[in-house]
Design a protein around this motif. Structure first.
Motif, mmCIF file in Angstrom:
data_model
loop_
_atom_site.group_PDB
_atom_site.id
_atom_site.type_symbol
_atom_site.label_atom_id
_atom_site.label_comp_id
_atom_site.label_asym_id
_atom_site.label_seq_id
_atom_site.Cartn_x
_atom_site.Cartn_y
_atom_site.Cartn_z
ATOM 1 N N TYR A 4 4.773 -10.966 0.020
ATOM 2 C CA TYR A 4 5.885 -10.487 -0.612
ATOM 3 C C TYR A 4 5.713 -8.871 -1.370
ATOM 4 O O TYR A 4 4.828 -8.482 -1.673
ATOM 5 C CB TYR A 4 6.113 -11.494 -1.742
ATOM 6 N N GLN A 5 6.926 -8.261 -0.965
ATOM 7 C CA GLN A 5 7.272 -6.961 -1.346
ATOM 8 C C GLN A 5 7.604 -6.845 -2.732
ATOM 9 O O GLN A 5 8.618 -7.507 -3.047
ATOM 10 C CB GLN A 5 8.120 -6.268 -0.349
ATOM 11 N N VAL A 6 6.965 -6.101 -3.700
ATOM 12 C CA VAL A 6 7.308 -6.016 -4.970
ATOM 13 C C VAL A 6 7.886 -4.583 -5.258
ATOM 14 O O VAL A 6 7.142 -3.623 -5.099
ATOM 15 C CB VAL A 6 6.188 -6.385 -5.953
ATOM 16 N N ALA A 7 9.016 -4.286 -5.686
ATOM 17 C CA ALA A 7 9.356 -3.123 -6.179
ATOM 18 C C ALA A 7 9.218 -2.689 -7.638
ATOM 19 O O ALA A 7 9.163 -3.440 -8.593
ATOM 20 C CB ALA A 7 10.869 -2.893 -5.773
ATOM 21 N N ALA A 8 8.792 -1.503 -7.812
ATOM 22 C CA ALA A 8 8.064 -1.007 -8.960
ATOM 23 C C ALA A 8 8.173 0.432 -9.109
ATOM 24 O O ALA A 8 8.055 1.057 -8.055
ATOM 25 C CB ALA A 8 6.858 -1.955 -9.576
ATOM 26 N N PHE A 9 7.975 0.812 -10.359
ATOM 27 C CA PHE A 9 7.892 2.359 -10.544
ATOM 28 C C PHE A 9 7.061 2.335 -12.023
ATOM 29 O O PHE A 9 7.093 1.620 -12.653
ATOM 30 C CB PHE A 9 8.945 3.022 -10.504
ATOM 31 N N GLU A 10 6.487 3.635 -12.145
ATOM 32 C CA GLU A 10 5.628 3.743 -13.200
ATOM 33 C C GLU A 10 6.539 3.849 -14.649
ATOM 34 O O GLU A 10 7.467 4.415 -14.747
ATOM 35 C CB GLU A 10 4.819 5.160 -13.306
ATOM 36 N N PHE A 11 6.190 2.606 -15.431
ATOM 37 C CA PHE A 11 6.895 2.606 -16.658
ATOM 38 C C PHE A 11 5.958 2.056 -17.621
ATOM 39 O O PHE A 11 5.812 0.900 -17.953
ATOM 40 C CB PHE A 11 8.193 1.734 -16.440
ATOM 41 N N GLN A 24 -3.813 6.584 -2.777
ATOM 42 C CA GLN A 24 -2.730 6.285 -3.511
ATOM 43 C C GLN A 24 -2.910 5.699 -4.990
ATOM 44 O O GLN A 24 -4.218 5.236 -5.307
ATOM 45 C CB GLN A 24 -1.995 5.161 -2.705
ATOM 46 N N PRO A 25 -2.196 6.086 -5.837
ATOM 47 C CA PRO A 25 -2.688 5.512 -7.286
ATOM 48 C C PRO A 25 -2.562 4.058 -7.287
ATOM 49 O O PRO A 25 -1.876 3.312 -6.805
ATOM 50 C CB PRO A 25 -1.314 6.056 -8.083
ATOM 51 N N ASN A 47 2.601 -6.745 -2.043
ATOM 52 C CA ASN A 47 2.520 -5.087 -1.750
ATOM 53 C C ASN A 47 3.555 -4.460 -2.466
ATOM 54 O O ASN A 47 4.658 -4.958 -2.651
ATOM 55 C CB ASN A 47 2.812 -4.940 0.066
ATOM 56 N N PHE A 48 3.038 -3.614 -3.238
ATOM 57 C CA PHE A 48 4.026 -2.682 -4.039
ATOM 58 C C PHE A 48 4.890 -1.492 -3.532
ATOM 59 O O PHE A 48 3.910 -0.743 -2.728
ATOM 60 C CB PHE A 48 3.103 -2.016 -5.479
ATOM 61 N N LEU A 49 6.112 -1.554 -3.700
ATOM 62 C CA LEU A 49 6.940 -0.394 -3.059
ATOM 63 C C LEU A 49 7.767 0.109 -4.304
ATOM 64 O O LEU A 49 7.578 -0.233 -5.314
ATOM 65 C CB LEU A 49 7.937 -1.104 -2.372
ATOM 66 N N GLU A 50 7.701 1.597 -4.189
ATOM 67 C CA GLU A 50 8.577 2.395 -4.943
ATOM 68 C C GLU A 50 9.961 2.549 -4.656
ATOM 69 O O GLU A 50 10.375 2.783 -3.384
ATOM 70 C CB GLU A 50 7.967 3.811 -5.325
ATOM 71 N N GLY A 81 10.995 -7.733 -7.993
ATOM 72 C CA GLY A 81 11.092 -6.399 -8.760
ATOM 73 C C GLY A 81 10.634 -6.464 -10.256
ATOM 74 O O GLY A 81 10.800 -7.505 -10.886
ATOM 75 N N ILE A 82 9.933 -5.238 -10.675
ATOM 76 C CA ILE A 82 9.526 -5.457 -12.012
ATOM 77 C C ILE A 82 9.486 -4.113 -12.457
ATOM 78 O O ILE A 82 9.611 -2.953 -11.710
ATOM 79 C CB ILE A 82 7.997 -5.774 -12.116
#
Length: 398
Positions: A4-11, A24-25, A47-50, A81-82
């Motif tokens: 599953y693809q998980v959308a996230a960004f640094e927060f 990659q970080p 798998n994390f996506l931005e 999404g997180i």
């Protein structure tokens, strides 16, 4: 095992990046560990996506499409999404995405710079308020002419010579009494003696009060007036910054008139909000937990308060994992989230993230600690989620 693809960004502290040289970080943080626990418990990989730069959570466009994580969920690019997702119907978000059961409660606040203490050379002005200083100046200006006129009139009536030769000498006499300096001249009429005695008593009380207050103010560091409410913020000249359009939509729709006016000062940014705060240019509106984490981190680094939390907060929300609309994952995710909340692991992950960020611990050490708890959790919930997944496959559930 499904991917599953998980959308996230640094927060921070929910999602943080451990930058690696030439690679990659690696992600860590409270919500990252939450997703990893869900994947272990419910038997799937992630798998994390931005999202695209500046789009973050996403907003509705004039043509009806969505940007950011909301758009990725609506278009099927991401499954989950997180990033501190609030459960809200703002702008019709429920039309393109749904939410899991809430795993935490949060509120939005403003992070401000701690103002530097007032210069010590200003301590000579602190014993009295500005109105007291104004009254003192008026009294000083009037005491000279009053003393001169009273002495001249009484001396002429009695046929004596005045002990004050001019208006200037009268002013010098009054100033000497105000600064508690001895005066060599003595009044030679009863009227002038009464006036001088009154001025002497008045200046003595005034001088003793000033000296005692000055001593008290010199022993402590005086802090300037702080911004504690939205009304105070509006009276200041600070801007207000935040990520995306979400916050300005909240501010414009608020029933608080002060918040509505502040929406005119809102500046949308894409990175480095803390620099706006530490430079004193603006306050940063975001979740309480982010501010709590940043305040602890910065104040520990500088060994002195650098940033702080404004006392008045607004917009309480429940936090959840974002999913695609009518996602078949929702029942399983809800059940696992509820068990994680009951286990208290979210608080542990928050503390571990704060400890790692402050001590610069390697990510691999944190992963070992977090996964140890995850495996303990899966003994209770993992088998149940996996059994539901297998039973669903036998009945044709996808």
């Amino acid at each position: 095992m499904n991917l599953y693809q998980v959308a996230a960004f640094e927060f921070p502290p929910d999602i943080m990046y451990d930058q690696q040289d030439g690679g990659q970080p690696r992600l860590y943080g409270r919500e990252v560990e939450l997703i990893r626990a869900l994947s272990t418990a419910c038997n799937f990989t992630v798998n994390f996506l931005e999202p695209r730069p500046r789009e973050v959570w996403g907003s509705r466009q004039p043509d009806g499409t969505w940007t950011g994580i909301a758009g990725m969920l609506g278009s099927g690019v991401a499954d989950l999404g997180i990033a501190n997702f609030f459960i809200t119907t703002l702008d019709g978000r429920m039309e393109i995405m749904h939410y899991s059961s809430p795993f935490d409660q949060n509120v939005n606040c403003i992070m401000l710079r701690v103002p530097p203490p007032e210069p010590r050379w200003q301590a000579v002005l602190w014993p009295f308020t500005q109105y007291t200083w104004f009254a003192l100046a008026v009294g000083l200006l009037l005491s000279g002419p009053l003393l001169y006129c009273m002495d001249r009139c009484s001396a002429q009536r009695l046929g004596h010579s005045s002990y004050l030769e001019s208006m200037m000498s009268s002013y010098l006499h009054a100033i000497s009494m105000h600064v508690l300096e001895p005066v060599a001249r003595e009044p030679n009429t009863n009227t002038s003696r009464v006036v001088v005695a009154f001025l002497w008593l008045y200046t003595m009380v005034l001088g003793m009060s000033y000296c005692s207050n000055l001593t008290a103010f010199l022993t402590v560091t005086r802090q300037p007036r702080t911004i504690d409410t939205f009304k105070d913020y509006l009276e200041s000249d600070l801007s207000i910054v935040g990520f995306g359009h979400f916050y300005i939509d909240l501010m414009m729709g608020s029933t608080n008139n002060y918040v509505k006016e502040l929406s005119k000062r809102y500046i949308e940014i894409t990175s480095d909000p803390v620099s706006w705060v530490t430079d004193g240019r603006a306050g940063y509106i975001t979740s309480y937990q982010y501010i709590q984490f940043t305040v602890t981190e910065l104040n520990s680094e500088y060994r002195t308060p650098v940033v702080r939390l404004m006392k008045e907060c607004a917009w309480p929300f429940s936090l959840a994992v974002a999913l695609q609309s009518f996602s078949p994952l929702k029942p399983k995710i809800d059940d696992a989230v509820n068990n994680i909340v009951q286990s208290g692991m979210l608080s542990y992950w928050f503390d571990e993230t704060a400890r790692m960020a402050s001590q610069d611990t390697s990510l691999s050490d944190t992963d070992v600690n977090a996964l140890d708890l995850v495996h303990r959790f899966t003994w209770n919930t993992g088998s149940r989620c996996m059994w539901e997944s297998r039973s669903g496959s036998h009945t044709g559930e996808e």
